[in-house]
Design a protein around this motif. Structure first.
Motif, PDB file in Angstrom:
ATOM      1  N   ASN A 227      -6.209   4.086   6.461  1.00  0.00           N
ATOM      2  CA  ASN A 227      -6.346   5.533   6.231  1.00  0.00           C
ATOM      3  C   ASN A 227      -6.339   6.324   7.531  1.00  0.00           C
ATOM      4  O   ASN A 227      -6.763   5.838   8.568  1.00  0.00           O
ATOM      5  N   ARG A 228      -5.894   7.564   7.401  1.00  0.00           N
ATOM      6  CA  ARG A 228      -5.773   8.497   8.537  1.00  0.00           C
ATOM      7  C   ARG A 228      -4.863   7.927   9.612  1.00  0.00           C
ATOM      8  O   ARG A 228      -5.137   8.034  10.795  1.00  0.00           O
ATOM      9  N   VAL A 229      -3.815   7.286   9.136  1.00  0.00           N
ATOM     10  CA  VAL A 229      -2.890   6.630  10.058  1.00  0.00           C
ATOM     11  C   VAL A 229      -2.084   7.675  10.827  1.00  0.00           C
ATOM     12  O   VAL A 229      -1.577   8.640  10.253  1.00  0.00           O
ATOM     13  N   GLU A 230      -2.000   7.464  12.130  1.00  0.00           N
ATOM     14  CA  GLU A 230      -1.147   8.297  12.977  1.00  0.00           C
ATOM     15  C   GLU A 230      -0.161   7.365  13.677  1.00  0.00           C
ATOM     16  O   GLU A 230      -0.173   6.160  13.449  1.00  0.00           O
ATOM     17  N   GLN A 231       0.666   7.958  14.533  1.00  0.00           N
ATOM     18  CA  GLN A 231       1.673   7.101  15.148  1.00  0.00           C
ATOM     19  C   GLN A 231       1.344   6.748  16.587  1.00  0.00           C
ATOM     20  O   GLN A 231       2.114   7.015  17.493  1.00  0.00           O
ATOM     21  N   THR A 232       0.179   6.127  16.778  1.00  0.00           N
ATOM     22  CA  THR A 232      -0.180   5.717  18.141  1.00  0.00           C
ATOM     23  C   THR A 232      -0.107   4.194  18.221  1.00  0.00           C
ATOM     24  O   THR A 232       0.017   3.511  17.192  1.00  0.00           O
ATOM     25  N   ASN A 233      -0.222   3.679  19.432  1.00  0.00           N
ATOM     26  CA  ASN A 233      -0.212   2.225  19.615  1.00  0.00           C
ATOM     27  C   ASN A 233      -1.405   1.576  18.923  1.00  0.00           C
ATOM     28  O   ASN A 233      -1.293   0.491  18.357  1.00  0.00           O
ATOM     29  N   GLU A 234      -2.562   2.257  19.003  1.00  0.00           N
ATOM     30  CA  GLU A 234      -3.758   1.685  18.385  1.00  0.00           C
ATOM     31  C   GLU A 234      -3.561   1.549  16.870  1.00  0.00           C
ATOM     32  O   GLU A 234      -3.938   0.540  16.265  1.00  0.00           O
ATOM     33  N   ASP A 235      -2.954   2.564  16.259  1.00  0.00           N
ATOM     34  CA  ASP A 235      -2.678   2.491  14.817  1.00  0.00           C
ATOM     35  C   ASP A 235      -1.775   1.300  14.497  1.00  0.00           C
ATOM     36  O   ASP A 235      -2.038   0.553  13.554  1.00  0.00           O
ATOM     37  N   ALA A 236      -0.754   1.140  15.305  1.00  0.00           N
ATOM     38  CA  ALA A 236       0.201   0.047  15.068  1.00  0.00           C
ATOM     39  C   ALA A 236      -0.480  -1.309  15.227  1.00  0.00           C
ATOM     40  O   ALA A 236      -0.285  -2.213  14.406  1.00  0.00           O
ATOM     41  N   THR A 237      -1.330  -1.436  16.251  1.00  0.00           N
ATOM     42  CA  THR A 237      -2.036  -2.702  16.487  1.00  0.00           C
ATOM     43  C   THR A 237      -2.961  -3.021  15.317  1.00  0.00           C
ATOM     44  O   THR A 237      -3.010  -4.150  14.818  1.00  0.00           O
ATOM     45  N   MET A 238      -3.701  -1.986  14.874  1.00  0.00           N
ATOM     46  CA  MET A 238      -4.664  -2.214  13.782  1.00  0.00           C
ATOM     47  C   MET A 238      -3.952  -2.486  12.460  1.00  0.00           C
ATOM     48  O   MET A 238      -4.421  -3.286  11.657  1.00  0.00           O
ATOM     49  N   LEU A 239      -2.827  -1.830  12.244  1.00  0.00           N
ATOM     50  CA  LEU A 239      -2.067  -2.089  11.013  1.00  0.00           C
ATOM     51  C   LEU A 239      -1.610  -3.545  10.982  1.00  0.00           C
ATOM     52  O   LEU A 239      -1.717  -4.223   9.948  1.00  0.00           O
ATOM     53  N   ALA A 240      -1.154  -4.013  12.138  1.00  0.00           N
ATOM     54  CA  ALA A 240      -0.703  -5.410  12.224  1.00  0.00           C
ATOM     55  C   ALA A 240      -1.880  -6.351  11.970  1.00  0.00           C
ATOM     56  O   ALA A 240      -1.744  -7.359  11.260  1.00  0.00           O
ATOM     57  N   TRP A 241      -3.045  -6.001  12.528  1.00  0.00           N
ATOM     58  CA  TRP A 241      -4.247  -6.822  12.319  1.00  0.00           C
ATOM     59  C   TRP A 241      -4.631  -6.862  10.828  1.00  0.00           C
ATOM     60  O   TRP A 241      -4.905  -7.920  10.263  1.00  0.00           O
ATOM     61  N   LEU A 242      -4.630  -5.682  10.199  1.00  0.00           N
ATOM     62  CA  LEU A 242      -4.981  -5.613   8.770  1.00  0.00           C
ATOM     63  C   LEU A 242      -3.999  -6.437   7.931  1.00  0.00           C
ATOM     64  O   LEU A 242      -4.384  -7.144   6.999  1.00  0.00           O
ATOM     65  N   GLU A 243      -2.711  -6.325   8.286  1.00  0.00           N
ATOM     66  CA  GLU A 243      -1.712  -7.065   7.509  1.00  0.00           C
ATOM     67  C   GLU A 243      -1.867  -8.571   7.690  1.00  0.00           C
ATOM     68  O   GLU A 243      -1.560  -9.336   6.775  1.00  0.00           O
ATOM     69  N   GLU A 244      -2.388  -8.972   8.815  1.00  0.00           N
ATOM     70  CA  GLU A 244      -2.619 -10.394   9.053  1.00  0.00           C
ATOM     71  C   GLU A 244      -3.854 -10.874   8.283  1.00  0.00           C
ATOM     72  O   GLU A 244      -3.821 -11.875   7.573  1.00  0.00           O
ATOM     73  N   VAL A 245      -4.957 -10.110   8.411  1.00  0.00           N
ATOM     74  CA  VAL A 245      -6.206 -10.507   7.745  1.00  0.00           C
ATOM     75  C   VAL A 245      -6.039 -10.464   6.216  1.00  0.00           C
ATOM     76  O   VAL A 245      -6.565 -11.304   5.499  1.00  0.00           O
ATOM     77  N   PHE A 246      -5.293  -9.477   5.739  1.00  0.00           N
ATOM     78  CA  PHE A 246      -5.105  -9.321   4.290  1.00  0.00           C
ATOM     79  C   PHE A 246      -3.669  -9.686   3.903  1.00  0.00           C
ATOM     80  O   PHE A 246      -3.035  -8.997   3.105  1.00  0.00           O
ATOM     81  N   ALA A 247      -3.204 -10.781   4.473  1.00  0.00           N
ATOM     82  CA  ALA A 247      -1.807 -11.189   4.257  1.00  0.00           C
ATOM     83  C   ALA A 247      -1.463 -11.357   2.777  1.00  0.00           C
ATOM     84  O   ALA A 247      -0.330 -11.128   2.356  1.00  0.00           O
ATOM     85  N   ASP A 248      -2.446 -11.736   1.970  1.00  0.00           N
ATOM     86  CA  ASP A 248      -2.173 -11.985   0.551  1.00  0.00           C
ATOM     87  C   ASP A 248      -2.320 -10.748  -0.323  1.00  0.00           C
ATOM     88  O   ASP A 248      -2.204 -10.835  -1.547  1.00  0.00           O
ATOM     89  N   TYR A 249      -2.620  -9.636   0.290  1.00  0.00           N
ATOM     90  CA  TYR A 249      -2.902  -8.426  -0.493  1.00  0.00           C
ATOM     91  C   TYR A 249      -2.042  -7.264  -0.009  1.00  0.00           C
ATOM     92  O   TYR A 249      -1.593  -7.249   1.131  1.00  0.00           O
TER      93      TYR A 249
END
Ligand SMILES: Nc1ncnc2c1ncn2[C@@H]1O[C@H](COP(=O)(O)OP(=O)(O)O)[C@@H](O)[C@H]1O
Ligand SMILES: [Mg+2]
Length: 303
Positions: A227-249
């Motif tokens: 949520n509250r996603v913007e287009q910064t490097n931190e957003d991109a890093t965290m999105l990648a982290w979330l997609e890894e942790v919640f790979a099945d969802y």
């Protein structure tokens, strides 16, 4: 679990112990999206701060005299009257929070300790002494080996058959949140795409695991809403982290949009708000996922 509880409508708790991650915003807009898709929705606000209740324009319900949701959760004699607390909103029915829900954490903790003391002989606690510390809870009304089923049992008392129930939860972990997650059995997790979210997500996973261990349930994850996603490097890093942790969802992305705040201030979801908001598709996609996950059929939507 009684069959009565098992036949309740699909219920999802929007939860993350970190405040300001967008629980209330996501919960209201997911409920709005489900309504938009023709479903009959009950929104339950178990956050003692009552942001959703107030946001949906129901401040008088938040300030109402007892009995309130607090009594429903802590006083067995009041539980069956839960339906009388429900108020109508243009998009959904609402079981509102109330100011005295602040006491519920304390009360549910005592109820849970009472259940434990009553079922475990090795616990040397006098139930009556414990109950003296409570407002509503008494040893006689606490049954079973835990006391986290009070919201589940209350929702089972409702006559109205909703298609979905969406629960907004407090910004802290404790018995009230446990009670909400237990009642839902399903969680939708909002997370900000910033580094501090990692700890919050780890805490959530620990909390759910502890709850599953204590009360013998399985909690399903519906997905994560970045949520509250913007287009910064931190957003991109965290999105990648979330997609890894919640790979099945599924991991949905909700952008930072002032219009979400404006709709909230207007007391509604973006679907009932006059101005179009480009995040509608994301919330509709969450709603569709709920439909397929719970295999409900979409009723005809009449304009
Ligand atoms: N996607 C978003 N874009 C802009 N503002 C948002 C967004 N999501 C939430 N907010 C704002 O952030 C604040 C915290 O959100 P809220 O839903 O109340 O979080 P929580 O319930 O987790 O405490 C509110 O002011 C809300 O309007
Ligand atoms: Mg909130």
């Amino acid at each position: 679990m009684s069959s009565e509880i098992a036949t309740r409508p699909p219920t999802v708790c929007v939860t993350n112990a970190k405040g300001g991650t967008g629980k209330t915003t996501i919960a209201i807009n997911v409920a709005g999206a489900l309504n938009e898709r023709g479903h009959d929705v009950l929104f339950v606000d178990v956050d003692p701060q009552g942001n959703a209740t107030e946001g949906l324009g129901l401040l008088s319900a938040y300030d109402a005299e007892p009995p309130t949701l607090f009594d429903v959760l802590t006083d067995r004699a009041v539980r069956a009257n839960v339906g009388e607390l429900i108020v109508e909103h243009e998009e959904m029915d609402v079981l509102p929070s109330s100011i005295d829900l602040l006491q519920a954490e304390h009360e549910l903790t005592i109820a849970d300790l009472l259940a434990w003391a009553k079922t475990d002989d090795s616990v040397a606690v006098d139930p009556d002494a414990l109950a003296d510390l409570a407002i509503n809870v008494t040893p006689e009304t606490v049954t079973g080996d835990h006391a986290l089923d009070s919201l589940a049992l209350a929702l089972a008392e409702l006559d109205h058959e909703y298609d979905f129930v969406v629960i907004d939860s407090p910004p802290f972990y404790g018995k009230l949140t446990d009670t909400a997650i237990y009642a839902a059995g399903n969680v939708l997790v909002p997370a900000l795409t910033e580094a501090t979210s990692e700890r919050a997500i780890e805490l959530l996973i620990d909390q759910v695991a502890a709850l599953e261990g204590q009360v013998d349930i399985t909690v399903d994850t519906m997905g994560v809403v970045a949520n509250r996603v913007e287009q910064t490097n931190e957003d991109a890093t965290m999105l990648a982290w979330l997609e890894e942790v919640f790979a099945d969802y599924p991991v949905w992305e909700v952008r930072k949009r002032v219009a979400l705040q404006r709709a909230f201030s207007a007391g509604k979801s973006i679907f009932a708000y006059e101005q179009r908001v480009d995040m509608e598709d994301v919330f509709l996609s969450i709603a569709e996922r709920f439909e397929t996950h719970f295999e409900t059929t979409t009723p005809e939507v009449t304009a």
